[in-house]
Design an enzyme around this catalytic site. Structure first.
Site, PDB file in Angstrom:
ATOM      1  CB  SER A   1      36.595  42.069  38.721  1.00 48.18           C
ATOM      2  OG  SER A   1      36.822  41.584  40.019  1.00 48.18           O
TER       3      SER A   1
ATOM      4  CE1 TYR B   1      46.423  46.455  50.939  1.00 46.21           C
ATOM      5  CE2 TYR B   1      48.347  45.204  51.627  1.00 46.21           C
ATOM      6  CZ  TYR B   1      47.193  45.307  50.875  1.00 46.21           C
ATOM      7  OH  TYR B   1      46.805  44.266  50.075  1.00 46.21           O
TER       8      TYR B   1
ATOM      9  CG  LEU C   1      40.622  33.807  45.439  1.00 52.07           C
ATOM     10  CD1 LEU C   1      40.362  32.913  46.641  1.00 52.07           C
ATOM     11  CD2 LEU C   1      39.314  34.204  44.823  1.00 52.07           C
TER      12      LEU C   1
ATOM     13  CD  GLU D   1      32.127  38.258  40.138  1.00 50.55           C
ATOM     14  OE1 GLU D   1      31.193  39.002  40.478  1.00 50.55           O
ATOM     15  OE2 GLU D   1      33.324  38.489  40.404  1.00 50.55           O
TER      16      GLU D   1
HETATM   17  P1  NAI Z   1      38.809  42.174  42.672  1.00 49.61           P
HETATM   18  O1  NAI Z   1      37.786  42.315  43.742  1.00 49.61           O
HETATM   19  O2  NAI Z   1      38.673  42.977  41.456  1.00 49.61           O
HETATM   20  O3  NAI Z   1      38.914  40.627  42.237  1.00 49.61           O
HETATM   21  C1  NAI Z   1      38.705  39.591  43.134  1.00 49.61           C
HETATM   22  C2  NAI Z   1      38.388  38.308  42.396  1.00 49.61           C
HETATM   23  O4  NAI Z   1      38.229  37.243  43.350  1.00 49.61           O
HETATM   24  C3  NAI Z   1      37.102  38.347  41.587  1.00 49.61           C
HETATM   25  O5  NAI Z   1      37.299  37.647  40.373  1.00 49.61           O
HETATM   26  C4  NAI Z   1      36.115  37.559  42.459  1.00 49.61           C
HETATM   27  O6  NAI Z   1      35.072  36.920  41.749  1.00 49.61           O
HETATM   28  C5  NAI Z   1      37.048  36.527  43.045  1.00 49.61           C
HETATM   29  N1  NAI Z   1      36.545  35.886  44.260  1.00 49.61           N
HETATM   30  C6  NAI Z   1      36.267  36.453  45.461  1.00 49.61           C
HETATM   31  N2  NAI Z   1      35.852  35.509  46.343  1.00 49.61           N
HETATM   32  C7  NAI Z   1      35.866  34.330  45.686  1.00 49.61           C
HETATM   33  C8  NAI Z   1      35.554  32.991  46.038  1.00 49.61           C
HETATM   34  N3  NAI Z   1      35.151  32.653  47.263  1.00 49.61           N
HETATM   35  N4  NAI Z   1      35.660  32.029  45.090  1.00 49.61           N
HETATM   36  C9  NAI Z   1      36.055  32.338  43.832  1.00 49.61           C
HETATM   37  N5  NAI Z   1      36.389  33.582  43.445  1.00 49.61           N
HETATM   38  C10 NAI Z   1      36.287  34.561  44.358  1.00 49.61           C
HETATM   39  O7  NAI Z   1      40.198  42.438  43.405  1.00 49.61           O
HETATM   40  P2  NAI Z   1      41.676  42.805  42.912  1.00 49.61           P
HETATM   41  O8  NAI Z   1      42.017  44.148  43.404  1.00 49.61           O
HETATM   42  O9  NAI Z   1      41.900  42.457  41.502  1.00 49.61           O
HETATM   43  O10 NAI Z   1      42.498  41.806  43.834  1.00 49.61           O
HETATM   44  C11 NAI Z   1      43.116  40.633  43.363  1.00 49.61           C
HETATM   45  C12 NAI Z   1      44.411  40.442  44.111  1.00 49.61           C
HETATM   46  O11 NAI Z   1      45.302  41.497  43.777  1.00 49.61           O
HETATM   47  C13 NAI Z   1      44.233  40.476  45.629  1.00 49.61           C
HETATM   48  O12 NAI Z   1      45.052  39.500  46.210  1.00 49.61           O
HETATM   49  C14 NAI Z   1      44.705  41.867  45.991  1.00 49.61           C
HETATM   50  O13 NAI Z   1      45.172  41.966  47.293  1.00 49.61           O
HETATM   51  C15 NAI Z   1      45.824  42.047  44.966  1.00 49.61           C
HETATM   52  N6  NAI Z   1      46.248  43.429  44.778  1.00 49.61           N
HETATM   53  C16 NAI Z   1      45.378  44.444  44.531  1.00 49.61           C
HETATM   54  C17 NAI Z   1      45.827  45.756  44.445  1.00 49.61           C
HETATM   55  C18 NAI Z   1      44.901  46.898  44.176  1.00 49.61           C
HETATM   56  O14 NAI Z   1      45.330  48.044  44.339  1.00 49.61           O
HETATM   57  N7  NAI Z   1      43.685  46.655  43.770  1.00 49.61           N
HETATM   58  C19 NAI Z   1      47.250  46.075  44.588  1.00 49.61           C
HETATM   59  C20 NAI Z   1      48.083  44.937  44.747  1.00 49.61           C
HETATM   60  C21 NAI Z   1      47.587  43.673  44.866  1.00 49.61           C
HETATM   61 NA    NA Z   2      41.202  39.757  40.441  1.00 46.16          NA
END
Ligand code: NAI
Ligand code: NA
Length: 397
Positions: free
Chosen positions: A50, A235, A139, A74
């Site tokens: 995701s 943050y 992650l 998931e």
């Molecule tokens: P998201 O929640 O959409 O994706 C997280 C992913 O990590 C998913 O694929 C989930 O299945 C996986 N995951 C979680 N725990 C797990 C585990 N124990 N083992 C395997 N997989 C696991 O989050 P998002 O927003 O895409 O975040 C991804 C990165 O991007 C993070 O480091 C976040 O801080 C960073 N980020 C996000 C921003 C935002 O505004 N959403 C902005 C800048 C950076």
């Molecule tokens: Na992600």
């Protein structure tokens, strides 16, 4: 069964499998509408199901023809539970990749464990050509069991300075409300760094190196966030910011190691604020995102998840126009952080009230994006359709 959206604050309790297909398809369509690019051939994405990890996978597969291994945590259909969004996103990705003859493999389970690392390395050796060229670390998790000491750490979304009160959006009630972020204890700061800092990223690189599966010129990129002044309290100066600084420090350690041994590179990329499963539950953040969207859309520089990651990959990681700051961080958040953008966001922030927030911000856009993360609110999906859950339950990522 007819699946309707059910929310609890910033959490979605249901997900729509057909909507997930549309969610993934639109990202693939965007990548296909752009020029193909020369990128990596074999990629491992941690957090592939995701948000930013999924968008990265889609860009690399459909834009650069990469073969991808995805690791994600998931769940599928269990009783009345309709499966997690990432579960359906991954199945949708698989179907589309299959059609194009793009090789892929998924590992659904805990990326933090040694077992997962072993399984992935075994697969790379035996069925993936022996080596990978790129590791994306995307992650987002609230909990991690350290595989060395066996202790389970929980992250806290708290301040490290003082108690902070500020407005946020409640997507369930469609209201703007005050939230308070308490001050973290030293323990909570430490735990958040354990979960969201760089330790696990480093363990992955060490395991892959030991397994002999890193190619010459191997690159790795981890996703981080910095954010502007209006979100500093929650943050940059919060527990999550402390963890991200640890991740950034790790990128320097890894970069030295990879450069020496593989002529490789390690980077952190600071991404733009977007609605994802992870960010929707951060206090204040959804309202900031809604204001940011308003300003960036008006200026014609708004990007969704796929546009942001496609630009990072084509222009920066595999292109000749990297935006890098003096701390060696890639900055695809450069448009979000523009002075004119932030000045307008701040001016709106001062004016916003529970009565006017829907007009002043891009509430509709932020909400739509939030709903679409979970497969809802697509104008071309039939949400009255009676889905055969038994049939759907047979699908596996
Ligand atoms: P998201 O929640 O959409 O994706 C997280 C992913 O990590 C998913 O694929 C989930 O299945 C996986 N995951 C979680 N725990 C797990 C585990 N124990 N083992 C395997 N997989 C696991 O989050 P998002 O927003 O895409 O975040 C991804 C990165 O991007 C993070 O480091 C976040 O801080 C960073 N980020 C996000 C921003 C935002 O505004 N959403 C902005 C800048 C950076
Ligand atoms: Na992600």
């Amino acid at each position: 069964m007819v699946i309707k959206p059910r929310l609890k604050g910033g959490l979605a309790l249901t997900n729509h499998p057909i909507g997930a297909k549309e969610f993934v398809k639109r990202q693939i369509d965007y990548v296909k509408s752009q020029d193909k690019y020369k990128g990596p051939k074999k990629v491992l994405i941690i957090g592939s199901s995701s948000g930013y990890g999924l968008a990265t996978r889609i860009s690399l597969a459909f834009g650069a023809g990469a073969e991808t291994i995805g690791v994600a945590f998931e769940k599928g259909i269990e009783g009345k539970r309709t499966g997690s969004a990432g579960w359906w996103n991954t199945i949708a990705f698989d179907e589309a990749a299959e059609k194009e003859g793009l090789k892929y493999k998924n590992f659904i389970g805990d990326a933090f464990s040694f077992e997962m690392k072993d399984d992935v390395i075994k697969f790379i050796k035996e069925e993936f050509g022996g080596k990978i060229d790129l590791l994306i670390y995307s992650l987002a998790s609230g909990v991690r069991t350290d595989p060395i000491d066996g202790v389970t750490y929980r992250s806290a979304l708290k301040s490290t300075t003082k108690e902070i009160t500020g407005p946020t959006i409640n997507f369930e009630k469609e209201t703007m409300e005050e939230t308070t972020m308490g001050v973290a204890t030293p323990e909570e700061i430490k735990s958040t760094i354990k979960v969201m800092g760089g330790e696990d990223w480093k363990l992955w690189i060490e395991a892959l190196d030991k397994g002999g599966v890193l190619s010459e010129g191997f690159k790795t990129v981890a996703y981080s966030y910095l954010g502007p002044k209006v979100t500093y309290g929650i943050y940059k100066e919060g527990t999550i910011g402390a963890a991200k600084r640890d991740l950034e420090h790790t990128s320097d350690v890894l970069n030295d190691f990879l450069k020496e041994k593989y002529n490789g590179e390690a980077y952190v990329s600071l991404s733009k604020a977007l609605m994802t499963k992870a960010s929707a539950v951060i206090p204040i953040f959804p309202l900031y995102a809604a204001l940011l969207y308003k300003v960036m859309k008006e200026k014609g520089i708004h990007e969704g998840t796929i546009q942001q990651k496609h630009r990072l990959l084509t222009q920066m990681v595999y292109g000749n126009h990297p935006v890098i700051d003096d701390e060696r961080r890639l900055r695809p958040d450069n448009w979000e952080m523009r002075e004119d953008v932030q000045a307008e966001v701040e001016a709106l922030w001062d004016k916003i009230t529970p009565e006017n927030f829907k007009e002043i911000s891009d509430y509709a856009g932020a909400r739509e994006e939030f709903m679409q993360l979970n497969g809802f609110d697509f104008d071309n999906v039939d949400y009255d359709a009676d889905l055969d859950l038994e049939e759907l339950a047979k699908l596996r990522p």
